[in-house]
Structure formats: C-alpha cells, structure tokens
Motif scaffolding. Structure first.
Motif, PDB file in Angstrom:
ATOM      1  N   THR A  23     -27.896  16.338   7.723  1.00 15.16           N
ATOM      2  CA  THR A  23     -26.553  16.789   8.064  1.00 15.16           C
ATOM      3  C   THR A  23     -25.905  15.733   8.944  1.00 15.16           C
ATOM      4  O   THR A  23     -26.471  15.321   9.960  1.00 15.16           O
ATOM      5  CB  THR A  23     -26.588  18.137   8.812  1.00 15.16           C
ATOM      6  N   TYR A  24     -24.717  15.298   8.535  1.00 13.89           N
ATOM      7  CA  TYR A  24     -23.937  14.314   9.278  1.00 13.89           C
ATOM      8  C   TYR A  24     -22.645  14.988   9.730  1.00 13.89           C
ATOM      9  O   TYR A  24     -21.988  15.667   8.945  1.00 13.89           O
ATOM     10  CB  TYR A  24     -23.588  13.105   8.402  1.00 13.89           C
ATOM     11  N   VAL A  25     -22.280  14.765  10.981  1.00 12.90           N
ATOM     12  CA  VAL A  25     -21.072  15.371  11.544  1.00 12.90           C
ATOM     13  C   VAL A  25     -20.126  14.261  11.988  1.00 12.90           C
ATOM     14  O   VAL A  25     -20.542  13.269  12.604  1.00 12.90           O
ATOM     15  CB  VAL A  25     -21.433  16.295  12.726  1.00 12.90           C
ATOM     16  N   ASP A  32     -18.799  10.262  22.248  1.00 14.32           N
ATOM     17  CA  ASP A  32     -19.869  10.962  21.531  1.00 14.32           C
ATOM     18  C   ASP A  32     -20.857  10.010  20.871  1.00 14.32           C
ATOM     19  O   ASP A  32     -21.848  10.457  20.287  1.00 14.32           O
ATOM     20  CB  ASP A  32     -19.277  11.892  20.461  1.00 14.32           C
ATOM     21  N   SER A  37     -28.939   6.586  17.939  1.00 10.21           N
ATOM     22  CA  SER A  37     -28.594   7.563  16.905  1.00 10.21           C
ATOM     23  C   SER A  37     -28.222   6.850  15.610  1.00 10.21           C
ATOM     24  O   SER A  37     -27.827   5.693  15.605  1.00 10.21           O
ATOM     25  CB  SER A  37     -27.434   8.448  17.356  1.00 10.21           C
ATOM     26  N   THR A  74     -18.185  17.686   7.842  1.00 10.79           N
ATOM     27  CA  THR A  74     -19.651  17.666   7.745  1.00 10.79           C
ATOM     28  C   THR A  74     -20.074  17.183   6.364  1.00 10.79           C
ATOM     29  O   THR A  74     -19.460  17.534   5.356  1.00 10.79           O
ATOM     30  CB  THR A  74     -20.234  19.077   7.994  1.00 10.79           C
ATOM     31  N   LYS A 165     -22.298  11.143  12.333  1.00 14.19           N
ATOM     32  CA  LYS A 165     -23.579  11.039  13.028  1.00 14.19           C
ATOM     33  C   LYS A 165     -24.601  11.972  12.413  1.00 14.19           C
ATOM     34  O   LYS A 165     -24.312  13.139  12.142  1.00 14.19           O
ATOM     35  CB  LYS A 165     -23.396  11.393  14.503  1.00 14.19           C
ATOM     36  N   GLU A 167     -27.342  14.519  12.509  1.00 11.42           N
ATOM     37  CA  GLU A 167     -27.721  15.549  13.497  1.00 11.42           C
ATOM     38  C   GLU A 167     -29.219  15.737  13.513  1.00 11.42           C
ATOM     39  O   GLU A 167     -29.901  15.535  12.556  1.00 11.42           O
ATOM     40  CB  GLU A 167     -27.031  16.872  13.164  1.00 11.42           C
TER      41      GLU A 167
END
Length: 167
Positions: A23-25, A32, A37, A74, A165, A167
C-alpha cells in the motif's frame, strides 16, 4: 433432455503465508518525508509509475512508465517493488532494484553507484505536486513526466509528479 453440467476452478492457498499487497499513500507535505522509507514516483494524470531501468550511466526513458490505479490518494499493488526509491539522508534516492542512486541531470536521470554531494537534490511539495530538483551549472532540472513523449525524464520544465510512500 440433456444432463446439467458445471465446472469449478479451485485455488488452494497456504494460509500460513497469506498474500498481501503493498500500500502506497500520497505524500502531501515535505515534512512527511522520512529517510529510510520507500517511495514511488507517480504521474497522477496518466496515471503512471516510474520504472527505473538502466541504460549505461543513466536511467532510460524508453518504457519507463507503468500503468497504475489510484484510489483516493492510495495505490494498492504488489507490482511496483522494482520501482521503489529509498530516500536517504541528504536527499538521495537509492534504487535497490538496480543498485544505483537516481538524480536529475540534463535531459537524463543520472545513475551512480555511490552517492555524491553534487548529486543531492531538493524536494518540495505544494498542492500535491512533488518538485524533485537539482541545480547544476545554474540550471535547475526536475524529475517529471513528459506528456508529449509518454515517459519520465529530467527536464527544465516544471514538475508534475507526486511521491507515494510505502506504508
């Protein structure tokens, strides 16, 4: 009267190792960003994800854009592991899939085996757009997506990409 028939496909899964997708946000603020990361570079109007592929000492522009589905900021998919960019201190992106550092340069996206202070870049985020830029010889180069050529590139044109990013 013909007899009725039915066919079924049964998928057997190992419950001890469940299938999960990444999952990428969407990153909406530079505050942030977190060193260590993993991120993917996304052109949301395509929508496309940057696929880092080497061509000598640069990342190629040929075939470097993959289709993606974005839902409410997302991305859920396990298709982009080779597209992940690890942010390191000092603003460097390390591309683990090809063991190189990525940096904006004249009409190319440079690829180096070791990081150099001359290849660090800046990241700013405004209205959802991530500007990833590096100045060299008084010229600023941005990582961006070329809508006319349909690939990711480094250019003096304004930025039009976003960071997502893991998660």
């Amino acid at each position: 009267i013909k007899p009725a028939t039915a066919s079924y496909t049964i998928h057997v899964t190992d419950s001890s190792s469940p299938v999960t997708e990444d999952t990428y946000v969407k990153v909406t603020s530079a505050s942030d960003l977190v060193a260590g990361s993993k991120y993917i570079l996304v052109y949301e109007d395509g929508p496309k994800v940057f696929k880092p592929t080497l061509n000598g000492s640069n990342f190629t522009t040929t075939g470097n854009a993959l289709d993606v589905i974005i839902t409410d900021g997302t991305i859920v998919s396990d298709d982009f592991k080779d597209c992940q960019l690890t942010l390191e201190d000092g603003y460097y992106f390390y591309v683990e899939s090809v063991s190189r550092y990525l940096y904006p340069t004249y009409n190319n996206m440079g690829a180096e085996e070791t990081k150099s202070s001359s290849h660090s870049f800046s990241i700013s985020i405004s209205s959802g757009t991530s500007t990833i830029s590096r100045t060299s010889n008084n010229t600023t180069y941005n990582l961006r997506y070329s809508t006319s050529s349909s690939y990711f590139q480094s250019s003096t044109s304004s930025a039009n990409v976003a960071l997502y990013k893991l998660e």
